[in-house]
Write a protein that holds these residues in place. Structure first.
Motif, PDB file in Angstrom:
ATOM      1  N   SER A 153       0.841  -1.203   0.000  1.00  0.00           N
ATOM      2  CA  SER A 153       0.000   0.000   0.000  1.00  0.00           C
ATOM      3  C   SER A 153       0.870   1.244   0.000  1.00  0.00           C
ATOM      4  N   LYS A 154       0.356   2.284  -0.614  1.00  0.00           N
ATOM      5  CA  LYS A 154       1.065   3.551  -0.676  1.00  0.00           C
ATOM      6  C   LYS A 154       0.184   4.642  -0.080  1.00  0.00           C
ATOM      7  N   TYR A 155       0.879   5.669   0.449  1.00  0.00           N
ATOM      8  CA  TYR A 155       0.157   6.816   0.956  1.00  0.00           C
ATOM      9  C   TYR A 155      -0.298   7.686  -0.214  1.00  0.00           C
ATOM     10  N   ILE A 156      -1.515   8.108  -0.124  1.00  0.00           N
ATOM     11  CA  ILE A 156      -2.075   8.966  -1.163  1.00  0.00           C
ATOM     12  C   ILE A 156      -2.313  10.346  -0.563  1.00  0.00           C
ATOM     13  N   LYS A 157      -1.705  11.360  -1.075  1.00  0.00           N
ATOM     14  CA  LYS A 157      -1.841  12.721  -0.583  1.00  0.00           C
ATOM     15  C   LYS A 157      -3.101  13.341  -1.147  1.00  0.00           C
ATOM     16  N   ILE A 158      -3.947  13.749  -0.261  1.00  0.00           N
ATOM     17  CA  ILE A 158      -5.221  14.348  -0.662  1.00  0.00           C
ATOM     18  C   ILE A 158      -5.127  15.853  -0.437  1.00  0.00           C
ATOM     19  N   VAL A 159      -5.306  16.609  -1.441  1.00  0.00           N
ATOM     20  CA  VAL A 159      -5.253  18.062  -1.366  1.00  0.00           C
ATOM     21  C   VAL A 159      -6.676  18.583  -1.431  1.00  0.00           C
ATOM     22  N   GLU A 160      -7.066  19.255  -0.344  1.00  0.00           N
ATOM     23  CA  GLU A 160      -8.408  19.828  -0.302  1.00  0.00           C
ATOM     24  C   GLU A 160      -8.354  21.248  -0.857  1.00  0.00           C
ATOM     25  N   GLN A 161      -9.069  21.452  -1.878  1.00  0.00           N
ATOM     26  CA  GLN A 161      -9.114  22.776  -2.480  1.00  0.00           C
ATOM     27  C   GLN A 161     -10.301  23.538  -1.910  1.00  0.00           C
ATOM     28  N   THR A 162      -9.976  24.556  -1.101  1.00  0.00           N
ATOM     29  CA  THR A 162     -11.030  25.373  -0.506  1.00  0.00           C
ATOM     30  C   THR A 162     -11.531  26.374  -1.529  1.00  0.00           C
ATOM     31  N   PRO A 163     -12.814  26.561  -1.558  1.00  0.00           N
ATOM     32  CA  PRO A 163     -13.355  27.518  -2.531  1.00  0.00           C
ATOM     33  C   PRO A 163     -12.951  28.936  -2.171  1.00  0.00           C
ATOM     34  N   LEU A 164     -12.781  29.736  -3.178  1.00  0.00           N
ATOM     35  CA  LEU A 164     -12.435  31.134  -2.955  1.00  0.00           C
ATOM     36  C   LEU A 164     -13.632  31.875  -2.399  1.00  0.00           C
ATOM     37  N   LEU A 165     -13.350  32.749  -1.401  1.00  0.00           N
ATOM     38  CA  LEU A 165     -14.414  33.508  -0.763  1.00  0.00           C
ATOM     39  C   LEU A 165     -14.479  34.911  -1.345  1.00  0.00           C
ATOM     40  N   SER A 166     -15.680  35.406  -1.354  1.00  0.00           N
ATOM     41  CA  SER A 166     -15.876  36.776  -1.816  1.00  0.00           C
ATOM     42  C   SER A 166     -15.529  37.742  -0.683  1.00  0.00           C
ATOM     43  N   ASN A 167     -15.516  39.005  -1.004  1.00  0.00           N
ATOM     44  CA  ASN A 167     -15.197  40.011   0.014  1.00  0.00           C
ATOM     45  C   ASN A 167     -16.241  40.026   1.123  1.00  0.00           C
ATOM     46  N   ALA A 168     -17.500  39.822   0.768  1.00  0.00           N
ATOM     47  CA  ALA A 168     -18.554  39.801   1.790  1.00  0.00           C
ATOM     48  C   ALA A 168     -18.399  38.592   2.707  1.00  0.00           C
ATOM     49  N   GLN A 169     -18.068  37.452   2.144  1.00  0.00           N
ATOM     50  CA  GLN A 169     -17.862  36.259   2.963  1.00  0.00           C
ATOM     51  C   GLN A 169     -16.638  36.404   3.861  1.00  0.00           C
ATOM     52  N   LYS A 170     -15.593  37.049   3.341  1.00  0.00           N
ATOM     53  CA  LYS A 170     -14.420  37.297   4.179  1.00  0.00           C
ATOM     54  C   LYS A 170     -14.750  38.228   5.332  1.00  0.00           C
ATOM     55  N   PHE A 171     -15.598  39.224   5.093  1.00  0.00           N
ATOM     56  CA  PHE A 171     -15.982  40.150   6.164  1.00  0.00           C
ATOM     57  C   PHE A 171     -16.811  39.434   7.227  1.00  0.00           C
ATOM     58  N   VAL A 172     -17.709  38.548   6.784  1.00  0.00           N
ATOM     59  CA  VAL A 172     -18.514  37.784   7.744  1.00  0.00           C
ATOM     60  C   VAL A 172     -17.629  36.853   8.568  1.00  0.00           C
ATOM     61  N   ARG A 173     -16.662  36.210   7.927  1.00  0.00           N
ATOM     62  CA  ARG A 173     -15.755  35.333   8.643  1.00  0.00           C
ATOM     63  C   ARG A 173     -14.926  36.118   9.669  1.00  0.00           C
ATOM     64  N   PHE A 174     -14.464  37.308   9.280  1.00  0.00           N
ATOM     65  CA  PHE A 174     -13.721  38.152  10.211  1.00  0.00           C
ATOM     66  C   PHE A 174     -14.594  38.577  11.384  1.00  0.00           C
ATOM     67  N   TRP A 175     -15.840  38.914  11.096  1.00  0.00           N
ATOM     68  CA  TRP A 175     -16.773  39.330  12.148  1.00  0.00           C
ATOM     69  C   TRP A 175     -17.017  38.193  13.138  1.00  0.00           C
ATOM     70  N   ASN A 176     -17.204  37.004  12.626  1.00  0.00           N
ATOM     71  CA  ASN A 176     -17.479  35.874  13.519  1.00  0.00           C
ATOM     72  C   ASN A 176     -16.258  35.467  14.343  1.00  0.00           C
ATOM     73  N   ARG A 177     -15.082  35.578  13.748  1.00  0.00           N
ATOM     74  CA  ARG A 177     -13.889  35.160  14.466  1.00  0.00           C
ATOM     75  C   ARG A 177     -13.391  36.210  15.459  1.00  0.00           C
ATOM     76  N   ALA A 178     -13.443  37.478  15.105  1.00  0.00           N
ATOM     77  CA  ALA A 178     -12.831  38.522  15.910  1.00  0.00           C
ATOM     78  C   ALA A 178     -13.783  39.119  16.939  1.00  0.00           C
ATOM     79  N   LEU A 179     -14.997  39.411  16.554  1.00  0.00           N
ATOM     80  CA  LEU A 179     -15.877  40.170  17.440  1.00  0.00           C
ATOM     81  C   LEU A 179     -16.854  39.265  18.199  1.00  0.00           C
TER      82      LEU A 179
END
Length: 216
Positions: free
Chosen positions: A2-28
């Motif tokens: 058996s061999k190890y298989i490297k799985i690369v998870e490609q995260t979807p790109l976020l828009s500016n509004a989604q980035k602002f919501v993520r910042f709001w939820n994490r910081a404030l």
């Protein structure tokens, strides 16, 4: 094989509004506004909680471990320390030094007693192990020094005798002191059991004599 298989998870790109919501939820998350609301509410109450140190000082707990003191007997004013050396042996910081000897009356006395407060960690073991409640933690916590090592000799820590004889000194109730219900936890010795047995026998004999006198 058996061999190890490297799985690369490609995260979807976020828009500016989604980035602002993520910042709001994490910081404030609303905690900032809750804290600001509490600050403004206490501010408009005009209740000042600031202590004007050093003119004002907060009360200390009775078990607060501050600078050490050497106590005297309240009745006679004699020193409580008997020179057993338990405090010196149990000190984990190795900062207590004492010199003992025999005086003119052939009784053991403590000639020198010093504590290096530069090394002391204020653990309270010396006060707890003292059988005579001679070394205790006082209420003086302002012991800042420009030097690394700050020694305190016996005369610096010993309670003044005029304070004891005038009745201005009280029994210590802090670290190492005897609790209020200490008598309930003391086990009786065999001699104490014999004394109680004799007292009960005397009471029984007296009661029998009283009954005989009444019947006669």
């Amino acid at each position: 094989m058996s061999k190890y298989i490297k799985i690369v998870e490609q995260t979807p790109l976020l828009s500016n509004a989604q980035k602002f919501v993520r910042f709001w939820n994490r910081a404030l998350k609303g905690e900032l506004f809750v804290g600001l609301w509490l600050v403004f509410k206490e501010f408009y109450k005009a209740q000042i909680h600031t202590v004007q140190y050093p003119l004002e000082k907060l009360p200390l707990s009775p078990r607060y471990r501050a600078v050490h003191e050497l106590k005297r007997l309240l009745e006679s004013g004699n020193e409580r320390c008997i020179g057993c050396g338990l405090c010196e042996k149990i000190c984990v910081a190795n900062c207590i030094r004492m010199e003992t000897g025999y005086g003119e009356d052939r009784r053991k006395k403590v000639f020198e007693y010093s504590i290096n407060f530069g090394r002391c960690i204020y653990c309270g073991l010396c006060a707890e192990v003292c059988p005579e409640l001679a070394i205790v933690h006082g209420k003086r916590y302002e012991n800042a020094s420009e030097q690394r090592a700050s020694f305190a000799l016996k005369n610096d820590m010993l309670t003044p005798i005029d304070k004891v004889l005038s009745g201005r000194d009280s029994e210590f109730s802090g670290v190492g002191s005897i609790s209020v219900d200490a008598d309930k936890h003391i086990k009786l010795t065999p001699l104490k059991y014999l004394e109680e047995k004799d007292e009960n026998a005397i009471k029984t004999t007296a009661e029998i004599k009283q009954k005989e006198e009444v019947n006669a």
